[in-house]
Write a protein that holds these residues in place. Structure first.
Motif, short mmCIF file in Angstrom:
data_model
loop_
_atom_site.label_atom_id
_atom_site.label_comp_id
_atom_site.label_asym_id
_atom_site.label_seq_id
_atom_site.Cartn_x
_atom_site.Cartn_y
_atom_site.Cartn_z
N GLN A 38 -36.11 -15.83 -0.62
CA GLN A 38 -35.13 -14.97 0.09
C GLN A 38 -33.88 -16.20 0.72
O GLN A 38 -32.67 -15.98 1.03
N ARG A 39 -34.54 -17.44 0.84
CA ARG A 39 -33.53 -18.35 1.47
C ARG A 39 -32.42 -18.91 0.40
O ARG A 39 -31.33 -18.65 0.82
N HIS A 40 -32.87 -18.74 -0.80
CA HIS A 40 -32.06 -19.10 -1.88
C HIS A 40 -30.97 -17.87 -2.10
O HIS A 40 -29.81 -18.27 -2.43
N LYS A 41 -31.55 -16.90 -1.93
CA LYS A 41 -30.65 -15.62 -2.06
C LYS A 41 -29.38 -15.55 -1.17
O LYS A 41 -28.25 -15.50 -1.37
N ILE A 42 -29.78 -15.91 0.08
CA ILE A 42 -28.86 -15.91 1.14
C ILE A 42 -27.74 -17.13 1.16
O ILE A 42 -26.51 -16.76 1.09
N ARG A 43 -28.57 -18.36 0.69
CA ARG A 43 -27.38 -19.37 0.39
C ARG A 43 -26.70 -19.10 -0.62
O ARG A 43 -25.38 -19.47 -0.66
N SER A 44 -27.15 -18.80 -2.01
CA SER A 44 -26.42 -18.63 -3.00
C SER A 44 -25.34 -17.65 -2.59
O SER A 44 -24.00 -17.39 -3.36
N GLY A 45 -25.58 -16.55 -2.09
CA GLY A 45 -24.74 -15.12 -1.97
C GLY A 45 -23.68 -15.68 -0.98
O GLY A 45 -22.46 -15.28 -1.26
N LEU A 46 -23.72 -16.51 -0.10
CA LEU A 46 -22.75 -16.86 0.96
C LEU A 46 -21.87 -17.98 0.12
O LEU A 46 -20.67 -17.59 0.22
N SER A 47 -22.61 -18.57 -0.72
CA SER A 47 -21.80 -19.57 -1.32
C SER A 47 -20.68 -18.87 -2.31
O SER A 47 -19.50 -19.15 -2.45
N ARG A 48 -21.30 -17.76 -2.87
CA ARG A 48 -20.34 -17.14 -3.81
C ARG A 48 -19.07 -16.16 -3.26
O ARG A 48 -18.50 -15.71 -3.91
N MET A 49 -19.36 -16.18 -1.77
CA MET A 49 -18.20 -15.41 -0.91
C MET A 49 -17.25 -16.56 -0.57
O MET A 49 -16.31 -16.09 0.12
N GLY A 50 -17.58 -17.91 -0.75
CA GLY A 50 -16.69 -18.83 -0.36
C GLY A 50 -17.08 -19.38 0.87
O GLY A 50 -16.31 -20.24 1.50
N PHE A 51 -18.19 -19.23 1.40
CA PHE A 51 -18.62 -19.92 2.59
C PHE A 51 -18.94 -21.40 2.42
O PHE A 51 -19.31 -21.90 1.34
N GLY A 52 -18.40 -21.97 3.46
CA GLY A 52 -18.95 -23.47 3.46
C GLY A 52 -20.30 -23.93 4.22
O GLY A 52 -20.61 -22.97 4.67
N THR A 53 -20.82 -24.94 3.98
CA THR A 53 -22.07 -25.37 4.49
C THR A 53 -21.88 -26.44 5.42
O THR A 53 -21.32 -27.48 5.43
N VAL A 54 -22.40 -26.04 6.73
CA VAL A 54 -22.41 -26.92 7.91
C VAL A 54 -23.66 -27.55 7.79
O VAL A 54 -23.66 -28.98 7.96
N SER A 55 -24.73 -26.97 7.65
CA SER A 55 -26.11 -27.74 7.53
C SER A 55 -27.01 -26.84 6.81
O SER A 55 -26.53 -25.75 6.17
N ALA A 56 -28.49 -27.10 6.64
CA ALA A 56 -28.96 -26.37 5.62
C ALA A 56 -29.40 -25.13 5.91
O ALA A 56 -29.41 -24.26 5.28
N GLY A 57 -29.46 -24.57 7.08
CA GLY A 57 -29.41 -23.56 7.68
C GLY A 57 -28.34 -22.42 8.30
O GLY A 57 -28.32 -21.67 8.89
N LEU A 58 -27.06 -23.22 8.01
CA LEU A 58 -25.76 -22.74 9.03
C LEU A 58 -24.67 -22.76 7.85
O LEU A 58 -24.28 -23.84 7.26
N CYS A 59 -24.04 -21.70 7.67
CA CYS A 59 -22.88 -21.53 6.79
C CYS A 59 -21.59 -21.12 7.63
O CYS A 59 -21.82 -20.28 8.65
N VAL A 60 -20.38 -21.39 6.89
CA VAL A 60 -19.26 -20.96 8.00
C VAL A 60 -18.01 -20.54 7.06
O VAL A 60 -18.19 -20.91 5.64
N ALA A 61 -17.32 -19.79 7.60
CA ALA A 61 -16.31 -18.97 6.82
C ALA A 61 -15.15 -18.42 7.79
O ALA A 61 -15.83 -18.14 8.92
N PRO A 62 -14.07 -18.36 7.39
CA PRO A 62 -13.24 -17.39 8.23
C PRO A 62 -13.71 -15.83 8.50
O PRO A 62 -14.40 -15.47 7.93
N GLY A 63 -13.27 -15.67 9.76
CA GLY A 63 -13.99 -14.47 10.40
C GLY A 63 -13.74 -13.19 9.80
O GLY A 63 -14.57 -12.31 9.65
N HIS A 64 -12.70 -13.21 9.05
CA HIS A 64 -12.44 -11.78 8.25
C HIS A 64 -13.49 -11.55 7.01
O HIS A 64 -13.57 -10.63 6.35
N VAL A 65 -14.42 -12.65 6.81
CA VAL A 65 -15.34 -12.29 5.81
C VAL A 65 -16.56 -11.69 6.25
O VAL A 65 -17.41 -11.39 5.51
#
Length: 309
Positions: A126-153
């Motif tokens: 499930q961790r991989h699903k979260i990480r890969s899904g957010l990545s494919r929406m354009g999220f950047g990676t702050v740390s292993a369990g924290l991703c970031v993107a502009p708020g409109h996403v």
């Protein structure tokens, strides 16, 4: 949802990407079979993909796969076999329309979306699903369990996490960047800007010549419209990857020489030139193709503007 996963896979680049004709089929349905549920005859699909250089057998094989993946549903249209996008995909496609055809960067003062997730080791899939899904929406990676993107996403991320039963592992935060470090330096850490800019430059190099060509002669003849269709489908197919690599990063947080703006304006300018002609050709084939390959019947009149996304 398998259908959405198949569409997402069509945005991937490199070896993990789909065959060009497969991605072109998705583009054709996304442009000319909307809202989802509007059918296109198989003969018309094959005709349009042959214009793009695909072999009929390859087209039929991809259609079969898309049906198995629940992207397409079998329909009858005027007594012929046909296919339509699954009606369940319409909301996903609508969100995609905004990303692809109305791209705009966030402002540095806009809130950022932080997605924090924690998954037990026994459920690391499930961790991989979260990480890969957010990545494919354009999220950047702050740390292993924290991703970031502009708020409109936010809405798009929420939909993905809900559909995949992942919300239980996730917390959302809207925040402003308030650290002492310059935001531009942090964005360069969170995203691979060099690779992203290389993709933008590749798009510019590949499609800039079309601007000069079509700016001089945009004629609504059968041959001219067919050529416009070919160029337009290829361009949209290549472009629709980029807004999912770059989720609309603020210009203030990017290098001064950033190529994203130039690529975006090139796409929009070419769309204005090619979309009406391409749509005229597509609708002529969709609404009037014959099995014998003869002249289309009941095609739109020359001069009619066919609305396309």
């Amino acid at each position: 949802m398998r259908a959405i996963e198949e569409i997402i896979a069509g945005r991937l680049t490199g070896e993990s990407g789909q065959a060009a004709h497969h991605r072109h089929i998705l583009t054709v349905f996304g442009l000319y079979a909307r809202p989802a549920g509007v059918p296109i005859a198989v003969a018309a699909i094959v005709h349009l993909l042959q214009d793009l250089g695909a072999e009929p057998a390859s087209v039929r094989s991809s259609i079969s796969r898309l049906k198995k993946r629940e992207v397409l549903t079998s329909e009858r249209i005027n007594g012929e076999a046909g296919y339509a996008l699954s009606a369940e995909l319409e909301e996903h496609m609508r969100v995609g329309d905004e990303r692809i055809f109305s791209p705009h960067p966030a402002r540095a003062s806009d809130p950022w979306l932080l997605v924090s997730f924690s998954v037990p080791e026994t459920q690391r899939g499930q961790r991989h699903k979260i990480r890969s899904g957010l990545s494919r929406m354009g999220f950047g990676t702050v740390s292993a369990g924290l991703c970031v993107a502009p708020g409109h996403v936010y809405d798009e991320a929420l939909e993905y996490l809900q559909d995949n039963d992942l919300l239980q592992f996730v917390d959302f935060f809207h925040a402003n960047h308030g650290g002492p470090e310059e935001l531009r330096a942090k964005v360069a850490q969170w995203w691979d800007l060099d690779t992203l800019e290389a993709h933008y430059q590749e798009f510019i190099d590949k499609y800039s010549p079309l601007l000069a060509r079509w700016g001089k002669h945009a004629q609504q003849t059968e041959e001219g419209s067919r050529e416009a269709f070919v160029d337009y489908i290829r361009m949209v197919t290549d472009w629709r990857t980029l807004p999912y690599l770059d989720p609309g990063l603020p210009l203030e947080a990017l290098p001064n020489s950033w190529k994203g703006g130039a690529a975006r304006y090139l796409f929009l300018d070419l769309r204005a030139l090619l979309s009406p002609l391409a749509g005229w050709h597509a609708q002529r084939i969709i609404h009037g193709t014959t099995h014998s390959g003869g002249p289309a019947q009941n095609a739109p009149k020359v001069g009619a503007i066919v609305g396309t996304r």
